[in-house]
Design a protein around this motif. Structure first.
Motif, mmCIF file in Angstrom:
data_model
loop_
_atom_site.group_PDB
_atom_site.id
_atom_site.type_symbol
_atom_site.label_atom_id
_atom_site.label_comp_id
_atom_site.label_asym_id
_atom_site.label_seq_id
_atom_site.Cartn_x
_atom_site.Cartn_y
_atom_site.Cartn_z
ATOM 1 N N GLU A 38 0.843 -1.188 0.000
ATOM 2 C CA GLU A 38 0.000 0.000 0.000
ATOM 3 C C GLU A 38 0.883 1.246 0.000
ATOM 4 O O GLU A 38 1.919 1.266 0.672
ATOM 5 C CB GLU A 38 -0.923 0.017 1.222
ATOM 6 C CG GLU A 38 -2.023 -1.034 1.175
ATOM 7 C CD GLU A 38 -2.964 -0.808 0.003
ATOM 8 O OE1 GLU A 38 -3.361 0.352 -0.229
ATOM 9 O OE2 GLU A 38 -3.307 -1.802 -0.671
ATOM 10 N N PRO A 39 0.484 2.297 -0.720
ATOM 11 C CA PRO A 39 1.297 3.516 -0.774
ATOM 12 C C PRO A 39 1.470 4.162 0.598
ATOM 13 O O PRO A 39 0.527 4.221 1.389
ATOM 14 C CB PRO A 39 0.498 4.436 -1.706
ATOM 15 C CG PRO A 39 -0.323 3.514 -2.538
ATOM 16 C CD PRO A 39 -0.684 2.369 -1.625
ATOM 17 N N ASP A 40 2.666 4.615 0.883
ATOM 18 C CA ASP A 40 2.982 5.365 2.102
ATOM 19 C C ASP A 40 3.910 6.499 1.668
ATOM 20 O O ASP A 40 5.104 6.282 1.438
ATOM 21 C CB ASP A 40 3.650 4.460 3.130
ATOM 22 C CG ASP A 40 3.869 5.151 4.475
ATOM 23 O OD1 ASP A 40 3.632 6.379 4.555
ATOM 24 O OD2 ASP A 40 4.294 4.480 5.431
ATOM 25 N N ILE A 41 3.346 7.696 1.526
ATOM 26 C CA ILE A 41 4.083 8.832 0.972
ATOM 27 C C ILE A 41 4.183 9.950 1.999
ATOM 28 O O ILE A 41 3.184 10.333 2.617
ATOM 29 C CB ILE A 41 3.404 9.369 -0.306
ATOM 30 C CG1 ILE A 41 3.269 8.247 -1.348
ATOM 31 C CG2 ILE A 41 4.181 10.539 -0.893
ATOM 32 C CD1 ILE A 41 2.464 8.640 -2.577
ATOM 33 N N GLU A 42 5.380 10.465 2.177
ATOM 34 C CA GLU A 42 5.633 11.619 3.044
ATOM 35 C C GLU A 42 5.964 12.819 2.154
ATOM 36 O O GLU A 42 6.835 12.736 1.285
ATOM 37 C CB GLU A 42 6.812 11.330 3.978
ATOM 38 C CG GLU A 42 7.237 12.501 4.825
ATOM 39 C CD GLU A 42 8.518 12.241 5.598
ATOM 40 O OE1 GLU A 42 8.959 13.132 6.330
ATOM 41 O OE2 GLU A 42 9.093 11.136 5.444
ATOM 42 N N TYR A 43 5.262 13.922 2.369
ATOM 43 C CA TYR A 43 5.492 15.113 1.549
ATOM 44 C C TYR A 43 6.384 16.090 2.303
ATOM 45 O O TYR A 43 6.154 16.391 3.475
ATOM 46 C CB TYR A 43 4.162 15.778 1.187
ATOM 47 C CG TYR A 43 3.271 14.863 0.369
ATOM 48 C CD1 TYR A 43 3.525 14.644 -0.981
ATOM 49 C CD2 TYR A 43 2.207 14.176 0.960
ATOM 50 C CE1 TYR A 43 2.736 13.786 -1.731
ATOM 51 C CE2 TYR A 43 1.404 13.313 0.220
ATOM 52 C CZ TYR A 43 1.676 13.120 -1.120
ATOM 53 O OH TYR A 43 0.896 12.266 -1.862
ATOM 54 N N VAL A 44 7.427 16.557 1.625
ATOM 55 C CA VAL A 44 8.402 17.470 2.228
ATOM 56 C C VAL A 44 8.456 18.765 1.427
ATOM 57 O O VAL A 44 8.137 18.794 0.239
ATOM 58 C CB VAL A 44 9.801 16.827 2.289
ATOM 59 C CG1 VAL A 44 9.781 15.569 3.146
ATOM 60 C CG2 VAL A 44 10.324 16.497 0.886
ATOM 61 N N ASP A 45 8.854 19.826 2.093
ATOM 62 C CA ASP A 45 8.936 21.120 1.424
ATOM 63 C C ASP A 45 9.958 21.091 0.292
ATOM 64 O O ASP A 45 11.045 20.514 0.433
ATOM 65 C CB ASP A 45 9.332 22.217 2.411
ATOM 66 C CG ASP A 45 8.190 22.620 3.327
ATOM 67 O OD1 ASP A 45 7.034 22.388 2.949
ATOM 68 O OD2 ASP A 45 8.464 23.158 4.411
#
Length: 323
Positions: free
Chosen positions: A265-272
């Protein structure tokens, strides 16, 4: 003898793979192996000989053709968009290409060159590959400019009536492991999933665009090799051509396809996004493909999902990481 410059690199080794698939082994590989690990891209390939790029250019500039060249696929270049040495990029990407092209034209040898979608700059002037729009383009980095300078030289000298110069969009696929920070997001995502189970993507800093929703035209390297080899055999198709799928997809789509290929399953962390690139960051690229189609190329391009599945399961997580 067919010449493939940059033959140990990402695109070049894929072209040799395709030529081998077609039964061709009369290939001279031109490259600069140095201390890099890209020599591994040649282990599975069949070719006649290897020569260092500086020796190669010296020998063909010497007058008499010592190789019996019937075609040149010029994929060799410094492809780093962050390379700070402008003189190096000009010598390696512009002057070398210009001299090699001139030598080919003097001998009546087919010349297929790697340009880049980086020549389109921020995309505000569109992504059309018509020759009439070349002089209006404004690349944003020296890498793109070095590629653009050759396209302009070819235009002004009338060479585009005889050669093919290909503007590759966001290429991903096997044999790119050695490109370090210039590896595709697909390759980086696979590594991040293996290391920590999640992938980092840039947040969006533009209203109306979701995080990870920035769009690119992601094209599988095997499709790029198909186009190159078709143009090598169809010399009546000449000029500047885009090479993409013609369909922009998001980074979320790309990373989601990597997770799916791994059965996770997708696990995405968004960073600046770093402030240094925010003002020039492209939120959309898409290759109009009508010109290549009109020239006669009718093969379908691999979908993002199928390309990522083949890449991840067949190579990154497979028994043999190389084409």
């Amino acid at each position: 003898m067919l010449i493939v410059t940059g033959g140990a690199g990402f695109l070049g080794s894929a072209v040799i793979w395709k030529l081998n698939e077609a039964g061709r082994q009369d290939i001279l590989v031109v490259d600069n192996l140095g201390r890099s690990s890209k020599w591994r891209n040649l282990v599975n390939r069949r070719y006649a000989d290897y020569i260092h790029k500086s020796d190669f250019l010296r020998r063909i500039e010497g007058g008499k053709d010592p190789f019996g060249i019937t075609g040149v696929v010029h994929m060799g270049a410094c492809s780093s968009t962050t390379e700070p040495d402008a003189d190096y990029l000009y010598e390696n990407n512009t002057r070398f290409t210009t001299e090699l092209c001139r030598c080919c034209l003097e001998r009546g040898v087919r010349f297929v060159n790697a340009s880049s979608a980086a020549t389109y700059g921020d995309g505000s002037r569109g992504f059309g590959d018509a020759h009439s729009g070349l002089e209006a383009l404004r690349p944003m980095n020296m890498y793109g400019y070095s590629k653009h300078l050759f396209d302009l030289t070819a235009l002004r000298n009338g060479w585009l009536d005889e050669i093919a110069s290909l503007k590759f969009f966001n290429v991903y696929g096997p044999n790119e492991y050695h490109k370090n920070d210039m590896m595709s997001v697909a390759c980086k995502a696979f590594s991040q999933i293996g290391e920590r189970g999640r992938v980092r993507l840039f947040r969006s800093h533009r209203e109306g665009v979701e995080d990870g929703g920035q769009l690119r035209d992601f094209v599988y390297v095997k499709d790029c090799a198909n186009v190159v080899c078709w143009l090598l055999e169809n010399s009546e198709a000449s000029g500047v051509f885009n090479v993409g799928t013609g369909k922009a997809r998001s980074f979320n789509d790309l990373v989601g396809a990597v997770f799916k290929a791994l059965g996770r399953e997708p696990d995405i962390e968004y960073v600046d996004m770093p402030e240094t690139i925010r003002d020039t960051y492209q939120y959309f690229t898409e290759a109009p493909m009508g010109k290549l189609r009109a020239a006669g190329y009718d093969r379908e391009f691999t979908s993002l999902e199928e390309g990522v599945k083949d890449y991840v399961q067949g190579y990154l997580a497979g028994k043999d990481s190389f084409l």
